[in-house]
Design a protein around this motif. Sequence first.
Motif, PDB file in Angstrom:
ATOM      1  N   TYR A  16      64.986  23.565 -29.546  1.00 43.36           N
ATOM      2  CA  TYR A  16      64.487  24.078 -28.269  1.00 43.36           C
ATOM      3  C   TYR A  16      63.641  25.337 -28.452  1.00 43.36           C
ATOM      4  O   TYR A  16      63.806  26.055 -29.442  1.00 43.36           O
ATOM      5  CB  TYR A  16      65.661  24.500 -27.372  1.00 43.36           C
ATOM      6  CG  TYR A  16      66.577  23.385 -26.955  1.00 43.36           C
ATOM      7  CD1 TYR A  16      66.150  22.399 -26.059  1.00 43.36           C
ATOM      8  CD2 TYR A  16      67.882  23.329 -27.436  1.00 43.36           C
ATOM      9  CE1 TYR A  16      67.013  21.386 -25.658  1.00 43.36           C
ATOM     10  CE2 TYR A  16      68.745  22.316 -27.042  1.00 43.36           C
ATOM     11  CZ  TYR A  16      68.295  21.348 -26.148  1.00 43.36           C
ATOM     12  OH  TYR A  16      69.143  20.358 -25.758  1.00 43.36           O
ATOM     13  N   ALA A  17      62.848  25.635 -27.430  1.00 44.29           N
ATOM     14  CA  ALA A  17      62.339  26.991 -27.250  1.00 44.29           C
ATOM     15  C   ALA A  17      63.430  27.660 -26.416  1.00 44.29           C
ATOM     16  O   ALA A  17      63.492  27.486 -25.194  1.00 44.29           O
ATOM     17  CB  ALA A  17      61.005  26.973 -26.520  1.00 44.29           C
ATOM     18  N   LEU A 339      60.620  22.278 -17.321  1.00 46.93           N
ATOM     19  CA  LEU A 339      60.762  23.059 -18.556  1.00 46.93           C
ATOM     20  C   LEU A 339      61.842  22.458 -19.451  1.00 46.93           C
ATOM     21  O   LEU A 339      61.661  22.322 -20.669  1.00 46.93           O
ATOM     22  CB  LEU A 339      61.085  24.518 -18.216  1.00 46.93           C
ATOM     23  CG  LEU A 339      59.914  25.302 -17.608  1.00 46.93           C
ATOM     24  CD1 LEU A 339      60.393  26.642 -17.041  1.00 46.93           C
ATOM     25  CD2 LEU A 339      58.808  25.542 -18.639  1.00 46.93           C
ATOM     26  N   VAL A 344      62.308  23.574 -23.133  1.00 51.26           N
ATOM     27  CA  VAL A 344      62.307  25.026 -22.932  1.00 51.26           C
ATOM     28  C   VAL A 344      63.548  25.384 -22.105  1.00 51.26           C
ATOM     29  O   VAL A 344      63.694  24.910 -20.973  1.00 51.26           O
ATOM     30  CB  VAL A 344      61.030  25.478 -22.180  1.00 51.26           C
ATOM     31  CG1 VAL A 344      61.048  26.990 -21.975  1.00 51.26           C
ATOM     32  CG2 VAL A 344      59.785  25.041 -22.933  1.00 51.26           C
ATOM     33  N   ASN A 361      62.806  34.803 -31.346  1.00 58.75           N
ATOM     34  CA  ASN A 361      61.820  33.924 -30.698  1.00 58.75           C
ATOM     35  C   ASN A 361      60.423  34.306 -31.173  1.00 58.75           C
ATOM     36  O   ASN A 361      60.207  35.397 -31.718  1.00 58.75           O
ATOM     37  CB  ASN A 361      61.907  34.042 -29.165  1.00 58.75           C
ATOM     38  CG  ASN A 361      63.137  33.353 -28.603  1.00 58.75           C
ATOM     39  OD1 ASN A 361      64.000  33.991 -27.996  1.00 58.75           O
ATOM     40  ND2 ASN A 361      63.226  32.048 -28.807  1.00 58.75           N
ATOM     41  N   ASP A 365      57.118  29.970 -28.902  1.00 62.42           N
ATOM     42  CA  ASP A 365      58.184  29.605 -27.939  1.00 62.42           C
ATOM     43  C   ASP A 365      57.705  29.914 -26.514  1.00 62.42           C
ATOM     44  O   ASP A 365      57.920  29.141 -25.584  1.00 62.42           O
ATOM     45  CB  ASP A 365      59.465  30.398 -28.208  1.00 62.42           C
ATOM     46  CG  ASP A 365      60.160  29.999 -29.504  1.00 62.42           C
ATOM     47  OD1 ASP A 365      59.979  28.858 -29.956  1.00 62.42           O
ATOM     48  OD2 ASP A 365      60.901  30.846 -30.057  1.00 62.42           O
ATOM     49  N   GLN A 368      55.096  27.521 -25.344  1.00 62.16           N
ATOM     50  CA  GLN A 368      55.706  26.240 -24.952  1.00 62.16           C
ATOM     51  C   GLN A 368      56.095  26.289 -23.466  1.00 62.16           C
ATOM     52  O   GLN A 368      55.967  25.314 -22.745  1.00 62.16           O
ATOM     53  CB  GLN A 368      56.937  25.982 -25.823  1.00 62.16           C
ATOM     54  CG  GLN A 368      57.233  24.508 -26.025  1.00 62.16           C
ATOM     55  CD  GLN A 368      58.318  24.284 -27.073  1.00 62.16           C
ATOM     56  OE1 GLN A 368      58.326  24.942 -28.103  1.00 62.16           O
ATOM     57  NE2 GLN A 368      59.225  23.361 -26.801  1.00 62.16           N
ATOM     58  N   LEU A 369      56.539  27.457 -23.006  1.00 64.23           N
ATOM     59  CA  LEU A 369      56.854  27.631 -21.583  1.00 64.23           C
ATOM     60  C   LEU A 369      55.566  27.726 -20.764  1.00 64.23           C
ATOM     61  O   LEU A 369      55.371  26.988 -19.783  1.00 64.23           O
ATOM     62  CB  LEU A 369      57.701  28.886 -21.397  1.00 64.23           C
ATOM     63  CG  LEU A 369      58.113  29.256 -19.963  1.00 64.23           C
ATOM     64  CD1 LEU A 369      59.469  29.946 -19.969  1.00 64.23           C
ATOM     65  CD2 LEU A 369      57.112  30.171 -19.263  1.00 64.23           C
TER      66      LEU A 369
END
Length: 373
Positions: A16-17, A339, A344, A361, A365, A368-369
């Motif tokens: 995941y992010a 998300l 995310v 992070n 990351d 990605q959001l």
Amino acid sequence: MDPIDARSLFPVTQHYAYLNHASAAALPAPVVQAMDRYLADQARSGSQALVDWDDRLEEIRRLAARLIGAHRDEIVFTSSVSHGLNIVAAGLDWRPGDNLICAETEFPANVYPWLNVQRRGVEVRFAPARGHRIRVEDVAGLMDRRTRLVAISFVEFSTGYRNDLDALADLCHQRGAYLCVDGIQGLGALQFSVADTPVDFLATHAAKWMLGPIGAGFLYVRREMIPRLEPVMTGWRGVVDRDDYFRYDSPLRDSGERFEPGSLHHVGLIGMGAAIELLLSVGLAEIEARILALTDVLIAGLQVRNCSIETPIAHRRERSGIVCFRHPQVPSGVLAERLLAAGVIISLRGEVIRVSPHFYNTEEDLYQLLDQL
Ligand SMILES: Cc1ncc(COP(=O)(O)O)c(C=O)c1O
């Protein structure tokens, strides 16, 4: 340790992010390994454990003290913020007609223990959150000569506003009141020392920014306050001669251990110890700088996309690891689902999306959001 090198210690980064440290830590490998070692040792040898876990618990007490610039005697091991705050709320010598001040946007962990002292004739006053900020002058305006305590978070969980603890400590001490802090949304992310910011009590829990497990935490009690807090729970581990099982007249310890009545949650505390070691090896100044640099990137990206940022960001000193926002068109609930589908991890808190990156992070990351907006 270099923060970028430390990223490989976090298995969550492969999936995941993960931008949700204000909710729960994704445990780093050294924390899991420390707890595994303890459990394997117990499974193999029971009471004949290879490691002297009492010695390790003493090291962890010292690590917790180091994290906040305190002395080991001022640390009480607890299971949660609520546990620590209840030791304070129930142990103070309230008199009918006293009052205390809490704030409007506090997480309920920092409200119920105080409401519980109303039955001792204590009035609970709430400072307003204006523009998502709890202003020191508003707290001051609620104080009078019967104000005994101010209970406030280091960082507000739903807005990310970093309270001005230095000013609040000055205010409380000028007015003869105690300052009690819920540290959970700040410790592990932001630098803090009781030497610089003389709070009287601080309760925290390892499970968020400290990168430790759920169910282990600590309470800091300023040394002078230890004898002034009535221990509401006492027990064999809180006394001086705890290893003499055949006497019942041993006095309470002078240190915070007097508030720990019985056996401790070894596995949780061992996880917390490994987590604090990791934080200290990266360095708290480095961690704070990285978190603020990452949230700078996030805030700029949100602004470019016309999102409304609900977190106060006018001054750096009021910033934390938490950034809350709304999208101009997409409702936050819909966005949260989008998300999640994109891998995310964030939180939906009320009407806003709460994002909370940690030092390991990366800007990727965050992109990605941002790419989902
Ligand atoms: C500000 C704050 N305090 C406390 C807690 C948790 O309280 P406890 O450690 O008692 O479970 C949370 C979140 O879960 C929080 O955001």
